[in-house]
Design an enzyme around this catalytic site. Structure first.
Site, PDB file in Angstrom:
ATOM      1  N   CYS A   1    -124.689  15.192 -12.072  1.00 44.69           N
ATOM      2  CA  CYS A   1    -125.050  15.324 -10.659  1.00 44.69           C
ATOM      3  C   CYS A   1    -123.980  16.129  -9.907  1.00 44.69           C
ATOM      4  CB  CYS A   1    -125.308  13.960 -10.033  1.00 44.69           C
ATOM      5  SG  CYS A   1    -126.231  14.060  -8.478  1.00 44.69           S
TER       6      CYS A   1
ATOM      7  N   HIS B   1    -128.518  11.211 -13.699  1.00 43.52           N
ATOM      8  CA  HIS B   1    -127.536  10.131 -13.891  1.00 43.52           C
ATOM      9  C   HIS B   1    -127.800   9.357 -15.184  1.00 43.52           C
ATOM     10  CE1 HIS B   1    -125.533  10.180  -9.893  1.00 43.52           C
ATOM     11  NE2 HIS B   1    -126.667  10.753  -9.526  1.00 43.52           N
TER      12      HIS B   1
ATOM     13  N   GLU C   1    -125.904   7.398 -16.713  1.00 39.54           N
ATOM     14  CA  GLU C   1    -125.266   6.079 -16.686  1.00 39.54           C
ATOM     15  C   GLU C   1    -126.158   5.003 -16.074  1.00 39.54           C
ATOM     16  OE1 GLU C   1    -124.355   7.669 -12.577  1.00 39.54           O
ATOM     17  OE2 GLU C   1    -124.690   8.498 -14.582  1.00 39.54           O
TER      18      GLU C   1
END
Length: 199
Positions: free
Chosen positions: A84, A179, A181
């Protein structure tokens, strides 16, 4: 193996957790280091630039002496992952918004970025994404996401959405507009860890 995560702005606990889980799945010893000041990057086998506010993040890593360390590490073949806002920071060129805000770019990947390619926070979305190195779609979460609008000849385009590049790699630098994660799917983290083992 030491994986450094730039932790100078925002909450990076999801990144730390994802990397630790991936290391555990591989059954290899590893340590995740939070990078808040200079002197830590040179000890790392890989570096992750997380999401956040790219202008602020760029200014802080410059002020703390971390930016130059990341550039040197990348030059020496250390894998770097930008997600990002991190994708924006690894770029060599930016759109009008990047110029207007005097955004500091690390210049690690020969790409031009559009800072808010997918709109504002309320236009965040989730999509099943085909990535060149995965054999099945990956559920990607986009939050106020950037995109790569133009890539140089040495850049491998790994995934696109409507002509916008959302995942790319140039040698030891991996850039993702989303993202990884925030999903339990660790395949992208394993791909990044594979980049470490071949350097």
């Amino acid at each position: 193996m030491r994986i450094g995560i730039i932790a100078i702005q925002g909450d990076v606990s999801e990144h730390i957790d994802a990397v630790e889980r991936a290391l555990c799945e591989r059954d290899i010893g590893g340590e995740v280091l939070e990078i808040r000041h200079e002197g830590i990057v040179p000890r790392c086998d890989a570096v992750i630039l997380p999401g956040g506010e790219s202008t602020t993040l760029g200014r802080l890593i410059e002020r703390e002496g971390i930016a130059g360390e990341i550039q040197n590490a990348a030059k020496n073949g250390i894998p770097v992952l930008g997600t990002c806002a991190g994708l924006i920071l690894v770029a060599t060129r930016g759109d009008e918004q990047v110029h207007k805000t005097h955004q500091h770019l690390l210049g690690l990947m020969d790409v031009k970025v559009n800072r808010n390619a997918f709109g504002r926070q309320r236009e965040s979305f989730e999509i099943n994404l085909d990535l060149a190195f995965l054999d099945s779609p990956y559920t990607a979460i986009f939050i106020r996401a950037p995109a790569i609008m133009d890539a140089g000849p040495e850049v491998d385009v790994l995934s696109t959405i409507n002509g916008r590049i959302v995942a790319a790699r140039q040698n030891n630098v991996l850039a993702l507009a989303f993202h990884p994660e925030l999903t339990p799917d660790l395949r992208l983290h394993h791909y990044f860890l594979d980049m470490i083992s071949v350097t």
